[in-house]
Enzyme design. Sequence first.
Site, PDB file in Angstrom:
ATOM      1  N   SER A 678       0.809  -1.225   0.000  1.00 14.17           N
ATOM      2  CA  SER A 678       0.000   0.000   0.000  1.00 14.17           C
ATOM      3  C   SER A 678       0.842   1.275   0.000  1.00 14.17           C
ATOM      4  O   SER A 678       0.302   2.370  -0.161  1.00 14.17           O
ATOM      5  CB  SER A 678      -0.939   0.015   1.213  1.00 14.17           C
ATOM      6  OG  SER A 678      -0.220   0.020   2.425  1.00 14.17           O
ATOM      7  N   LYS A 721      -6.789   3.742   8.200  1.00 19.50           N
ATOM      8  CA  LYS A 721      -5.773   4.656   7.681  1.00 19.50           C
ATOM      9  C   LYS A 721      -6.267   6.096   7.684  1.00 19.50           C
ATOM     10  O   LYS A 721      -5.536   7.027   8.071  1.00 19.50           O
ATOM     11  CB  LYS A 721      -5.376   4.237   6.265  1.00 19.50           C
ATOM     12  CG  LYS A 721      -4.621   2.910   6.204  1.00 19.50           C
ATOM     13  CD  LYS A 721      -4.351   2.492   4.763  1.00 19.50           C
ATOM     14  CE  LYS A 721      -3.583   1.178   4.709  1.00 19.50           C
ATOM     15  NZ  LYS A 721      -3.342   0.727   3.323  1.00 19.50           N
TER      16      LYS A 721
END
Length: 778
Positions: A678, A721
């Site tokens: 990511s 996140k």
Amino acid sequence: MAETYPLLPLKNTVVYPQIVTPLAVGRAKSLAAVNAGAEAGRQIITVAQKQANLEDPVRADLFDIGTISTINRIEKRDNGAHVIVQGIERIRLGQPTDERHYIEIEYERLPKLSMDDLGDDTAHVDALLRENLELSRRIARLYDTDHGEQIYERLIGSISDPVTQMYRIANLANLTLEQEQAVLACGTTKDLLQTIHEILRHELQVTELRRQIAEQARDDMDQQQREHVLRQQKRAIEQALGEPGDDDDIAELRSQLDEAKLPETVKDEVDRELKRLGRMSANAADYQVSRAYLELVAELPWHDHTTDQLDLEHAQQVLDEDHYGLEDVKERILESLAVMQLNPDAKAPILCFIGPPGVGKTSLGQSIARTMGRKFERLSLGGLHDEAELRGHRRTYIGAMPGRILQAVRRAGVINPILMLDEIDKLGRDFRGDPAAALMEILDPAQNFEFRDNYLNLPYDLSKVMFITTGNTLEGVPRPLLDRMEVLELSGYSDMEKHAIARRYLIPRQRQEAGLDEPQLDITDEALQNMIRRHTREAGVRQLERVIGRLARKRARQVVEKLDPDHPIEASSLADLLGPEKFKSDKSRRNLAPGVAAGLAWTEAGGDVLYVEAMLTQKDDKVTLTGHLGQVMQESAKAARSYIWSIADEIGIDRTKIEERGVHIHVPSGAVPKDGPSAGVTMAAALASAYSGKPVRDDLAMTGELTLSGLILPVGGIKEKILAAHRAGLRHIIVPKDNEADLSKLPEAVRQEMTISLAEHLHEVLAESIPDLSIKSN
């Protein structure tokens, strides 16, 4: 002038007319009264005092009705005298004339009671007299079956005067002082007989009950002795015939097994084990092993269960009381309860709560148990290596025990508890077996209705048990095991949610534990927000509760030391109470230098902001990677450099910088291992910034996997996140276009404060993150 006599107060005794009564005299005034009475015609007034604990009673402490008594004998003793008196007649006390050495008191003679001149009450009184005498005779016979008649004749029948007989009965009965005084105070013969009749009826009932109790106890004792003798004879006969027999312990064990109502298939096996136990000597090595096994079978719940409470309104109320937010999880629980209402035979769901520490996974299981009215047991699987811990050990081994699953069911005492298997992601595996493989049978509704523990070695139904598992991550959980569970993700909390949780749950709980009231632990909103952002940085609220607990303890000390702690806790005083802030606003990350970009990472503890730093090196074609990066992350960095190289002309980067110079990519917090795809777009943005010399926006963070053709692929943990970026003060986020559906899970308050851009290609990311970069349109 009124007549007077010395007065002898009595503590717990009443002297009746014509009745001889022994008295123990020890008080100085009482001894003086007895001596004065002996010198004055051996006459004395005896009267009971109202409270036995008074050592020096006065007239007000005495009953009004007493008796003139004759002193028959005085025996001097070390601490007083033993005096025998006989009542003569009833009197009413007057006023004392002398109280110096003893009480000399006036009195008034009362009419003597007799059977003469009863008028119309003659028949009634005669009937009462005969009934009283008959009741007395029955009581005497109950006391002593063989000699009751003789006892009655000696004590009562030998007296000719009926009134004296009644006084004798009152003297012999077990009466309270108030009852004895009531008998003496009766003013007519009819009243006396009626009072004695009520006393005798009560005494007869008590005596009959005592006799029944004594006979029952004697019969029970005789039966026990008879059974003991028969059991000894039976054992002797069985030993002579070579046949086994049950001793007391085995008989008791058999009774417990009968009460357990075992299934037929199980009962046959248990009966064989019982016969085997009966053939063993109590000193045999296997005796205790076999007995412990049968005790386990008897203690396991085979049919006992709790009745489920499936009221959805009550369930919603309990879940809301115990937990803030977590709407998806609550909705799933209510759906399961609704299904169980419509189909009571439906298999219980196997839920798996996955989320960072401190978000309420374990406590949520307890709330489900409280909602449904079921028993709750928790098993920690963290670090479990041995499969036998779950499935049990075979009885051939020394110290064998049943597995943790059966032990938990036995502790619960019902066949349908809620069992929470905590930390399922931290199961171990070694030469002793794979506990995850054992869980596959335990958590499979198609198999666990006949679960066989190695120790029990009998089919046991686990299908009624509701299993809930928890973990921080799905990594490490085998896919076949994961297929048997329904995964519910519990994301971290936003600052607003933490604020609400602290107000609703944490502060009241810490206030109660510290013994403080509300004014003594009053935290302002500004101070609470400062604690959330500057003294903790976590996905859950566990650290926040510890910080609040520290404040509560400091306030408790101030209360004990009387330092007037009733003023609210302000943000300005937190430094003195909690020490310096642990998490700064990271001002050094404002006005980022070229080559630095903010990325977003997911960890077991929730989301985190991860800065990627890129710097060009001199005359080196290598890519240097530092910061404890995993293999996937290293490959993402190389792929990002290759793609930036391929589009250098399109984004206004001098290709010679890439061809002639190397690059060093570093991710801070080098002691923490990092891996995953990511960070691909973040590395690409950092490289583009380093090569172009243009800085990345300092209010922006990004996440997404980068392909070698520049596409942005979706990644996991979007909610965590974005919440991490929100905590860090970053208000602009770039996420992959394919993750758009995940944005619906964000709290509405967070979405309103954030600007979220969706990107499908790296060109979109670079245009958004590096405004000064000259990107040619395709």
